[in-house]
Write a protein that holds these residues in place. Structure first.
Motif, mmCIF file in Angstrom:
data_model
loop_
_atom_site.group_PDB
_atom_site.id
_atom_site.type_symbol
_atom_site.label_atom_id
_atom_site.label_comp_id
_atom_site.label_asym_id
_atom_site.label_seq_id
_atom_site.Cartn_x
_atom_site.Cartn_y
_atom_site.Cartn_z
ATOM 1 N N GLY A 224 1.697 3.795 -13.981
ATOM 2 C CA GLY A 224 0.380 3.328 -13.557
ATOM 3 C C GLY A 224 0.263 3.180 -12.050
ATOM 4 N N ALA A 225 -0.995 3.196 -11.604
ATOM 5 C CA ALA A 225 -1.270 3.152 -10.164
ATOM 6 C C ALA A 225 -0.875 1.815 -9.541
ATOM 7 C CB ALA A 225 -2.753 3.438 -9.915
ATOM 8 N N SER A 226 -1.091 0.720 -10.250
ATOM 9 C CA SER A 226 -0.778 -0.598 -9.683
ATOM 10 C C SER A 226 0.713 -0.745 -9.410
ATOM 11 C CB SER A 226 -1.256 -1.713 -10.618
ATOM 12 O OG SER A 226 -2.668 -1.714 -10.724
ATOM 13 N N ASP A 227 1.539 -0.321 -10.373
ATOM 14 C CA ASP A 227 2.987 -0.410 -10.177
ATOM 15 C C ASP A 227 3.437 0.499 -9.043
ATOM 16 O OD1 ASP A 227 3.128 -2.233 -12.188
ATOM 17 O OD2 ASP A 227 4.041 -0.890 -13.673
ATOM 18 N N LEU A 228 2.848 1.686 -8.971
ATOM 19 C CA LEU A 228 3.218 2.622 -7.912
ATOM 20 C C LEU A 228 2.834 2.074 -6.543
ATOM 21 C CD1 LEU A 228 4.231 5.262 -6.790
ATOM 22 C CD2 LEU A 228 2.073 6.332 -7.469
ATOM 23 N N ALA A 229 1.628 1.518 -6.444
ATOM 24 C CA ALA A 229 1.184 0.941 -5.167
ATOM 25 C C ALA A 229 2.085 -0.214 -4.760
ATOM 26 C CB ALA A 229 -0.272 0.478 -5.274
ATOM 27 N N GLY A 230 2.485 -1.042 -5.728
ATOM 28 C CA GLY A 230 3.374 -2.155 -5.431
ATOM 29 C C GLY A 230 4.744 -1.695 -4.988
ATOM 30 N N CYS A 231 5.249 -0.640 -5.612
ATOM 31 C CA CYS A 231 6.566 -0.118 -5.257
ATOM 32 C C CYS A 231 6.540 0.481 -3.846
ATOM 33 C CB CYS A 231 6.985 0.935 -6.270
ATOM 34 S SG CYS A 231 8.728 1.394 -6.174
ATOM 35 N N LEU A 232 5.444 1.118 -3.469
ATOM 36 C CA LEU A 232 5.315 1.662 -2.110
ATOM 37 C C LEU A 232 5.321 0.533 -1.076
ATOM 38 C CD1 LEU A 232 2.605 4.411 -2.729
ATOM 39 C CD2 LEU A 232 4.942 4.821 -1.918
ATOM 40 N N ARG A 233 4.680 -0.567 -1.431
ATOM 41 C CA ARG A 233 4.647 -1.697 -0.501
ATOM 42 C C ARG A 233 6.010 -2.355 -0.354
ATOM 43 N NH1 ARG A 233 -0.222 -2.805 -3.361
ATOM 44 N NH2 ARG A 233 0.847 -4.433 -4.561
ATOM 45 N N ASP A 234 6.878 -2.208 -1.370
ATOM 46 C CA ASP A 234 8.193 -2.858 -1.347
ATOM 47 C C ASP A 234 9.273 -2.017 -0.672
ATOM 48 O OD1 ASP A 234 7.231 -5.086 -2.617
ATOM 49 O OD2 ASP A 234 7.743 -4.384 -4.637
ATOM 50 N N GLN A 235 8.919 -0.858 -0.165
ATOM 51 C CA GLN A 235 9.897 0.002 0.490
ATOM 52 C C GLN A 235 10.336 -0.604 1.832
ATOM 53 O OE1 GLN A 235 11.280 2.722 -1.057
ATOM 54 N NE2 GLN A 235 10.050 1.812 -2.716
ATOM 55 N N PRO A 236 11.511 -0.204 2.361
ATOM 56 C CA PRO A 236 11.971 -0.719 3.662
ATOM 57 C C PRO A 236 10.905 -0.559 4.754
ATOM 58 C CG PRO A 236 13.728 0.491 2.586
ATOM 59 C CD PRO A 236 12.505 0.683 1.733
ATOM 60 N N VAL A 237 10.194 0.580 4.719
ATOM 61 C CA VAL A 237 9.008 0.755 5.569
ATOM 62 C C VAL A 237 7.809 0.718 4.621
ATOM 63 C CG1 VAL A 237 7.756 2.257 7.151
ATOM 64 C CG2 VAL A 237 10.256 2.133 7.275
#
Length: 276
Positions: A224-237
């Protein structure tokens, strides 16, 4: 702002409504107030507002001030206009002053692209009175902010804003270049990514409802988009996108090209983490 006005001895009178204010209401009877410029949400459908040149002739000899928080302020010598960037025309500070406004208040940041600051331009006598009030001493800019503001204004004077002011540099970016960058990011995302035409939303309060054509990288994940968006925000950058049509859109217009590799790595890592 109302507290500041009351401290000056002014009597505040509400005139008109958010979407409609007429010259007759401003100058008739006891209604000696200011017109309303919708700052923030755009007022659609039926609306009316009063331009400064309509207010000035009947203003009972009182000073007129206007807050131009969303108006682009071009420094002397700059020939570009908002229309050159595909944006709608909005009355500039210079136009307000030429129409008879005594004081024009505007921001040093927002569309000007400088440090956060409040600027007052206009009648030298009135500006002098404001400078003598104790408040400016407590709220005055420090040397770093003044230097940054000076550098920003010089960018406009010498017409270098397209390369030195990030906002206008981003708006000048070509669709061809944006499509190429979006395609590179899509390759980092594998089969679940593609470059798609989209719109860059330029700004909420400063440019409500206005956008510029762009190309974005659309990412999709079974989670899902919400999980993907959250995972992108949790990256080192951290990478921040927006969700549309159950996908996550990343707009290269909002990213400096020097950061493209970091974005591509974040996309690859985020999709990899979600697929485990």
């Amino acid at each position: 702002m109302p507290d500041v006005l009351r401290q000056s001895g002014a009597r505040l009178v509400e005139v008109g409504t958010t979407n409609r204010t007429y010259a007759g209401r401003l100058c008739g009877g006891d209604n000696a107030g200011d017109g309303c410029h919708p700052e923030g949400p755009r007022i659609e459908l039926q609306s009316h507002r009063v331009r400064p040149n309509r207010r000035r002739p009947n203003w009972r000899k009182s000073p007129v001030a206007t807050a131009s928080g969303s108006s682009m302020t071009w420094a002397a010598g700059a020939s570009s206009t908002r229309e050159d960037y595909g944006l709608e025309h909005e009355q500039t500070v210079q136009e307000s002053l030429a129409a008879g406004v005594d004081l024009a208040l505007f921001s040093g940041d927002k569309l000007l692209g400088g440090p956060q600051a409040g600027i007052i331009a206009g009648d030298a006598g009135l500006v002098g009175e404001l400078r003598r009030h104790p408040s400016p001493r407590a709220l005055r800019l420090d040397k770093f902010a003044i230097a940054a503001l000076n550098a920003t204004l010089l960018s406009y004077v010498f017409e270098r804003q397209d390369t030195e002011v990030p906002l206008w540099r981003m708006l000048r970016a070509s669709e061809v270049g944006l499509k190429r960058r979006a395609g590179r990011w899509a390759k980092a995302g594998g089969e679940g990514a593609r470059a798609v035409p989209a719109t860059t939303i330029v700004g909420g309060g400063s440019l409500p409802g206005q956008g510029a054509a762009t190309w974005c990288t659309e990412l999709r994940s079974p989670q899902g988009a919400s999980d993907l968006a959250g995972c992108l925000r949790d990256q080192p950058v951290p990478v921040i996108g927006r969700i549309e049509r159950e996908g996550v859109l990343l707009d290269p217009r909002t990213v400096d090209p020097s950061d493209d590799r970091s974005v591509a790595e974040a996309i690859t890592n985020a999709l990899s983490q979600l697929s485990r």
